[in-house]
Design a protein around this motif. Sequence first.
Motif, mmCIF file in Angstrom:
data_model
loop_
_atom_site.group_PDB
_atom_site.id
_atom_site.type_symbol
_atom_site.label_atom_id
_atom_site.label_comp_id
_atom_site.label_asym_id
_atom_site.label_seq_id
_atom_site.Cartn_x
_atom_site.Cartn_y
_atom_site.Cartn_z
ATOM 1 N N ALA A 402 0.828 -1.206 0.000
ATOM 2 C CA ALA A 402 0.000 0.000 0.000
ATOM 3 C C ALA A 402 0.864 1.259 0.000
ATOM 4 N N ALA A 403 1.887 1.296 0.863
ATOM 5 C CA ALA A 403 2.735 2.482 0.963
ATOM 6 C C ALA A 403 3.519 2.728 -0.324
ATOM 7 N N LEU A 404 4.061 1.659 -0.919
ATOM 8 C CA LEU A 404 4.883 1.802 -2.118
ATOM 9 C C LEU A 404 4.092 2.372 -3.286
ATOM 10 N N PHE A 405 2.908 1.820 -3.544
ATOM 11 C CA PHE A 405 2.177 2.259 -4.732
ATOM 12 C C PHE A 405 1.438 3.570 -4.516
ATOM 13 N N LEU A 406 1.105 3.914 -3.264
ATOM 14 C CA LEU A 406 0.606 5.262 -2.991
ATOM 15 C C LEU A 406 1.713 6.285 -3.236
ATOM 16 N N MET A 407 2.939 5.929 -2.848
ATOM 17 C CA MET A 407 4.077 6.813 -3.074
ATOM 18 C C MET A 407 4.301 7.017 -4.578
ATOM 19 N N ILE A 408 4.295 5.912 -5.332
ATOM 20 C CA ILE A 408 4.499 6.006 -6.781
ATOM 21 C C ILE A 408 3.393 6.834 -7.426
ATOM 22 N N PHE A 409 2.151 6.608 -7.009
ATOM 23 C CA PHE A 409 1.027 7.363 -7.564
ATOM 24 C C PHE A 409 1.173 8.856 -7.286
ATOM 25 N N ASN A 410 1.544 9.219 -6.048
ATOM 26 C CA ASN A 410 1.697 10.635 -5.715
ATOM 27 C C ASN A 410 2.815 11.288 -6.520
ATOM 28 N N LEU A 411 3.884 10.525 -6.784
ATOM 29 C CA LEU A 411 4.970 11.059 -7.613
ATOM 30 C C LEU A 411 4.520 11.263 -9.056
ATOM 31 N N LEU A 412 3.715 10.331 -9.567
ATOM 32 C CA LEU A 412 3.262 10.412 -10.956
ATOM 33 C C LEU A 412 2.196 11.483 -11.163
ATOM 34 N N LEU A 413 1.570 11.952 -10.075
ATOM 35 C CA LEU A 413 0.581 13.023 -10.194
ATOM 36 C C LEU A 413 1.220 14.341 -10.645
ATOM 37 N N LYS A 414 2.521 14.460 -10.446
ATOM 38 C CA LYS A 414 3.191 15.713 -10.830
ATOM 39 C C LYS A 414 3.317 15.847 -12.349
ATOM 40 N N PRO A 415 3.780 14.804 -13.077
ATOM 41 C CA PRO A 415 3.874 14.952 -14.541
ATOM 42 C C PRO A 415 2.600 14.551 -15.284
ATOM 43 N N PHE A 416 1.688 13.795 -14.652
ATOM 44 C CA PHE A 416 0.504 13.270 -15.349
ATOM 45 C C PHE A 416 -0.782 13.791 -14.725
ATOM 46 N N ASP A 417 -1.885 13.701 -15.500
ATOM 47 C CA ASP A 417 -3.189 13.960 -14.903
ATOM 48 C C ASP A 417 -3.589 12.747 -14.066
ATOM 49 N N THR A 418 -4.679 12.884 -13.303
ATOM 50 C CA THR A 418 -5.033 11.844 -12.324
ATOM 51 C C THR A 418 -5.300 10.480 -12.954
ATOM 52 N N PRO A 419 -6.143 10.370 -14.011
ATOM 53 C CA PRO A 419 -6.360 9.037 -14.608
ATOM 54 C C PRO A 419 -5.084 8.412 -15.151
ATOM 55 N N HIS A 423 -3.227 4.806 -14.156
ATOM 56 C CA HIS A 423 -2.886 3.794 -15.167
ATOM 57 C C HIS A 423 -1.388 3.468 -15.144
ATOM 58 N N ALA A 424 -0.558 4.487 -15.024
ATOM 59 C CA ALA A 424 0.893 4.258 -14.994
ATOM 60 C C ALA A 424 1.297 3.476 -13.746
ATOM 61 N N THR A 425 0.660 3.784 -12.629
ATOM 62 C CA THR A 425 0.963 3.060 -11.388
ATOM 63 C C THR A 425 0.562 1.593 -11.516
ATOM 64 N N PHE A 426 -0.595 1.338 -12.112
ATOM 65 C CA PHE A 426 -1.021 -0.051 -12.326
ATOM 66 C C PHE A 426 -0.016 -0.799 -13.210
ATOM 67 N N ALA A 427 0.491 -0.133 -14.258
ATOM 68 C CA ALA A 427 1.458 -0.772 -15.156
ATOM 69 C C ALA A 427 2.750 -1.122 -14.408
ATOM 70 N N ILE A 428 3.218 -0.206 -13.567
ATOM 71 C CA ILE A 428 4.420 -0.472 -12.771
ATOM 72 C C ILE A 428 4.171 -1.636 -11.811
ATOM 73 N N ALA A 429 2.998 -1.671 -11.212
ATOM 74 C CA ALA A 429 2.660 -2.752 -10.277
ATOM 75 C C ALA A 429 2.676 -4.106 -10.978
ATOM 76 N N ALA A 430 2.190 -4.145 -12.213
ATOM 77 C CA ALA A 430 2.184 -5.402 -12.971
ATOM 78 C C ALA A 430 3.600 -5.917 -13.193
ATOM 79 N N LEU A 431 4.521 -5.013 -13.471
ATOM 80 C CA LEU A 431 5.921 -5.405 -13.670
ATOM 81 C C LEU A 431 6.561 -5.861 -12.358
ATOM 82 N N VAL A 432 6.281 -5.142 -11.275
ATOM 83 C CA VAL A 432 6.827 -5.521 -9.967
ATOM 84 C C VAL A 432 6.357 -6.921 -9.577
ATOM 85 N N GLY A 433 5.116 -7.247 -9.931
ATOM 86 C CA GLY A 433 4.568 -8.555 -9.592
ATOM 87 C C GLY A 433 5.228 -9.718 -10.312
ATOM 88 N N LEU A 434 6.030 -9.428 -11.322
ATOM 89 C CA LEU A 434 6.713 -10.486 -12.078
ATOM 90 C C LEU A 434 8.168 -10.676 -11.662
#
Length: 455
Positions: A402-419, A423-434
């Motif tokens: 929970a902490a890791l992906f909330l952190m990644i999402f908050n960082l990605l909010l700076k260069p990207f819009d919310t949706p 989506h980018a956070t979900f893509a990173i999570a999929a890679l981490v899961g492998l």
Amino acid sequence: MSYRYKVASIFLIGFFIDCINIFMSAVALPSLSATLHVSSASVAWVANAYILGLTLIIPLSTWLAARFGSRNVLTASMLLFSIAVWMCGLANSFAELVIWRFVQGIGGGLLIPVGQALTFNLFQGEQRAKISTLVMAVALIAPAISPTVGGFIVDSSSWRWVFYSNVPFSLIAAGLSWRWIKEAKTGDLSRPDIKGLLLVSTALASLLMGMSLYGGDARTWLAMACIAAGLLFIALYLRHYRQSRHAIIDLSLLSSTRLSTSIFIYYAIPGVFTGVNLLSIFFLQNTLHFSARLTGAFMIVYAIGAFIAMTIGGRVYNRVGAKRLFILGMLLHSAGIVTLTQVNAPSDLWLIVIAYSLMGIGGGIGANTAQTTSLMDFNGSDTHKASVIWNINRQLSFSLGAALFLMIFNLLLKPFDTPSAYHATFAIAALVGLVPLFLMSQLNPAKANHEQQPD
């Protein structure tokens, strides 16, 4: 009912309670965040405080059970849990809620490792695969029911009743522990490793604090200082472990490939899913404007897929082996997360169903196989020591995910819009899961050769 199934029943009730606390409270977080005026990053401490309480007490469970007896410890833990969860519902500030969640974690942190050790010592050989399937089946009933019930409670009443609803289950567990457990106290006791306990707890608190602050409104240097402190305390514990004869966490047990691989799998599947599901809850409720009830209902889809996968996986485990099941679980789970990246509007309901189905099937295969495999190499007192490591890892994987992906999402909010950030956070999570795919070559494909016990 035989004694070993009575013990297993108590453990399964405790495991059910633990899962309720993770998934039912998660669906209430957007409402809780709005009511108590805290950010999405800060509200994660509703879970983190519970994890810290668990981490503080789980390593002491071996000593406490030996000193006071398993029956007394299990009964007292569930009574403390009942009081704490009631006070969580009465909390009038976020600070009060976090404090009582910490106490609740202390109460809940004793039943699971003590109950698991008692249960797994009574079930040996292939019977462990069967009891592990039961454990994970119960762990699926909770995610299936609790988010939907929690969503109904939040929509129709208040997030406070999400906590109150735990009380009947914890009181039942306390009563059954007092009535059924017959374990005697052990006379030979070593002094508990308080220094090691403090080092482990401080390391975890520092890491969680750093990830919660990083990417949020706090200064970057403060977040990095917390993370650095966490790494320092880990190093200090490693030095302490080499010098101590009775370290609170016996790291030598990690030489078991089955245990260490199962630990990595738990971070990659249930841990990653906890973070993805938490973000998905905020995405569906705040961005797509789904109700809390509908958001919680997707966990039913997850649970159905996981239950089917676990039922089949439990039956074929001894024929197929852990390695193949781990690989299949990771691939399906990450495929489900990737599917979430294609969700853009409320009309994409079918994509969400596919995503949660795939995550459920992959998660059921991976988590059940890890639960079965983790303690295969241990018996007697080593089972309890390994259970301590396993349960700290299990809870820590949820919190760090929970902490890791909330952190990644908050960082990605700076260069990207919310949706796009979601989506980018979900893509990173999929890679981490492998990532654990690279560890599969070291897992012995041979089946465990344990003596089979009768029912």
